[in-house]
Structure formats: structure tokens, C-alpha cells
Scaffold this motif. Structure first.
Motif, PDB file in Angstrom:
ATOM      1  N   CYS A 205       0.862  -1.182   0.000  1.00  0.00           N
ATOM      2  CA  CYS A 205       0.000   0.000   0.000  1.00  0.00           C
ATOM      3  C   CYS A 205       0.900   1.233   0.000  1.00  0.00           C
ATOM      4  N   CYS A 208       0.375   3.794   3.311  1.00  0.00           N
ATOM      5  CA  CYS A 208       1.064   3.565   4.589  1.00  0.00           C
ATOM      6  C   CYS A 208       2.401   2.867   4.387  1.00  0.00           C
ATOM      7  N   CYS A 231      -7.273  -0.713   2.590  1.00  0.00           N
ATOM      8  CA  CYS A 231      -6.026  -1.220   3.157  1.00  0.00           C
ATOM      9  C   CYS A 231      -6.316  -1.669   4.592  1.00  0.00           C
ATOM     10  N   CYS A 234      -4.007   0.934   7.004  1.00  0.00           N
ATOM     11  CA  CYS A 234      -4.318   2.361   7.172  1.00  0.00           C
ATOM     12  C   CYS A 234      -5.779   2.682   6.870  1.00  0.00           C
TER      13      CYS A 234
HETATM   14 ZN   LIG Z   1      -2.235   1.404   3.731  1.00  0.00          ZN
END
Ligand SMILES: [Zn+2]
Length: 245
Positions: A205, A208, A231, A234
Motif C-alpha cells: 500500500c 502507509c 487497506c 491504514c
Molecule cells: Zn495502507
């Protein structure tokens, strides 16, 4: 939540613009000119206060000087009058003569003391005037600096605001193409994370910067393209990079 891959990809464009807008906002708030301007203003206000005090002190001292000079004049006039009486031979009694002479002596001493006071006050007044001139000169320079910093700051503000205006226009155009429910979710997440969506590339991701575990990746791979993913770390909306391929 379902949304077409095209709509999901629009979120990445929004995220980019939101990053840009937050960068511009940060730059606006942290311009070196802001701190410079504040420091100069602070000094300007100190100077104003001190100059006002010096102004008051100066006028007190001028009044003191005038009063001390009047006192000297009064004593001098009395001495002259006494001397005139002596010189005119108006005083014949030895006792009276002695009194008059001793009065002149003590008046002369008094005159000396008062002249001392005048000198002291004049010195203080000169010192006050010197300090005032120094601070006035500093203030003049400072006014020029304030104007200069203000001009530079306003030019930077104008440039930032212009860029932000363009970014906001683009954002509005793109947001118009995103379905309301998806945009609503994005905006709620944006309030927490500055940007509400991130791309998933190579199992990672990019919001994050954490790599997803195999289980999550398997689930994502199995998800249909119109499935809106999040995600796990996050909670941002996760846009699969391959959707844009
Ligand atoms: Zn993330």
C-alpha cells in the motif's frame, strides 16, 4: 461498496491533488517570511513602546529644565538687586550691611546648586534624545524591512494561492466524475489521512507503505475489479495498480 475501475482510478487523481493542496497549505503556513514578519513586528512594537516612554521622559525633563532655569533666574535677579543696593550705598548700618553680604553669599551658593541641577537635567535630556534618535533610526529601517518582507510574503502567498486555486479547480472537475458514495467515503478518510486513497503496487500500500500479507493479497486478487477495497493497515481506499493497466 462497488465502483467502476475508472471511478476508482479517479480517486488516485484526487489523492494526488489533495497531496498537492496539503503541501501548498503547509508551505503557506511555514513560509520563512511569516516568522520574519512576526519577529520584525514584535521588534516594531517594542520600539514603539520604548519611544513612547522616551517621549514622555523627554517632555518631563524639558519641563524640569525650564523650571530649574527659572529658579536660577530668580536667584540671579535677587543677587543683582542686593548688589545694586550695596553699590548704591543705600545700606549704612553695619549690621544690615553684614546681613546683605551674607545673603548674597548664600544666594550665590544656591545659584551654583541650581545651575548644577540644570546641567544634570540637560545631560539626562541629551541622553534621552540620543537614545530616541537611535531607536527612531532603527524604526525607520525596520519599517522598510517590514514593507519588504510583506511584499515578498504576499508575492509568495499569491503564487501559492494561484497554484492552490488551479488544484482545487482540477479537483472539482475530477470529483464531479466520482459517484457520491465513493466520494463520500474518500472525503471521510481524507479528513483522517490528508489523502483518502492509495495505490496498491507490488503487494504494498503506497499510502502507509506497508506490504500486505499473503491472505489479504489472495483475497484482493480474487475480488472483482468493481469491488472497492480498503487497506487493512491504514484503512485508505486501496486502488489496484492493474486497474489502470
Ligand atoms: Zn495502507
Amino acid at each position: 461498496m462497488k465502483a467502476s475501475p475508472q471511478a476508482q482510478l479517479k480517486l488516485l487523481e484526487l489523492a494526488e491533488l489533495d497531496t498537492e493542496l496539503s503541501r501548498l497549505d503547509h508551505r503557506r503556513r511555514t513560509l520563512p517570511e511569516n516568522a520574519e514578519f512576526e519577529a520584525a513586528q514584535q521588534r516594531d512594537s517594542e520600539l514603539r513602546d520604548e519611544l513612547a516612554t522616551l517621549e514622555a521622559t523627554g517632555s518631563d525633563l524639558s519641563r524640569d529644565q525650564a523650571k530649574a532655569e527659572r529658579d536660577v533666574d530668580q536667584v540671579r535677579t535677587r543677587i543683582e538687586r542686593d548688589r545694586a543696593r550695596l553699590d548704591a550705598g543705600q545700606v549704612s548700618s553695619p549690621k544690615e550691611l553684614e546681613n546683605l553680604q551674607s545673603e548674597i553669599v548664600s544666594l550665590e551658593r544656591r545659584q551654583g546648586d541650581l545651575e548644577e541641577v540644570v546641567l544634570e537635567v540637560m545631560e539626562k535630556l541629551e541622553e534621552t534624545t540620543r537614545r530616541r534618535d537611535t531607536l527612531s533610526a532603527e524604526q525607520t529601517v525596520l519599517e522598510g524591512r517590514l514593507a519588504d518582507i510583506g511584499t515578498r510574503r504576499d508575492a509568495a502567498f499569491a503564487e501559492i494561492d494561484e497554484q492552490a486555486g488551479k488544484a482545487r479547480d482540477s479537483r472539482a472537475g475530477i470529483a464531479a466524475d466520482v459517484p457520491d458514495d465513493l466520494l463520500g467515503l474518500y472525503d471521510r478518510l481524507r479528513a483522517q489521512h490528508t489523502v483518502g486513497a492509495a495505490v496498491l503496487r507490488n503487494g504494498r500500500c503506497e499510502g502507509c507503505h506497508l506490504s500486505l500479507n499473503t491472505v489479504d493479497l489472495g483475497r484482493i486478487r480474487a475480488a472483482p475489479p468493481d469491488e472497492v477495497l480498503r487497506c487493512e493497515e491504514c484503512r485508505r481506499i486501496l486502488i489496484r495498480a492493474e486497474l489502470g493497466a
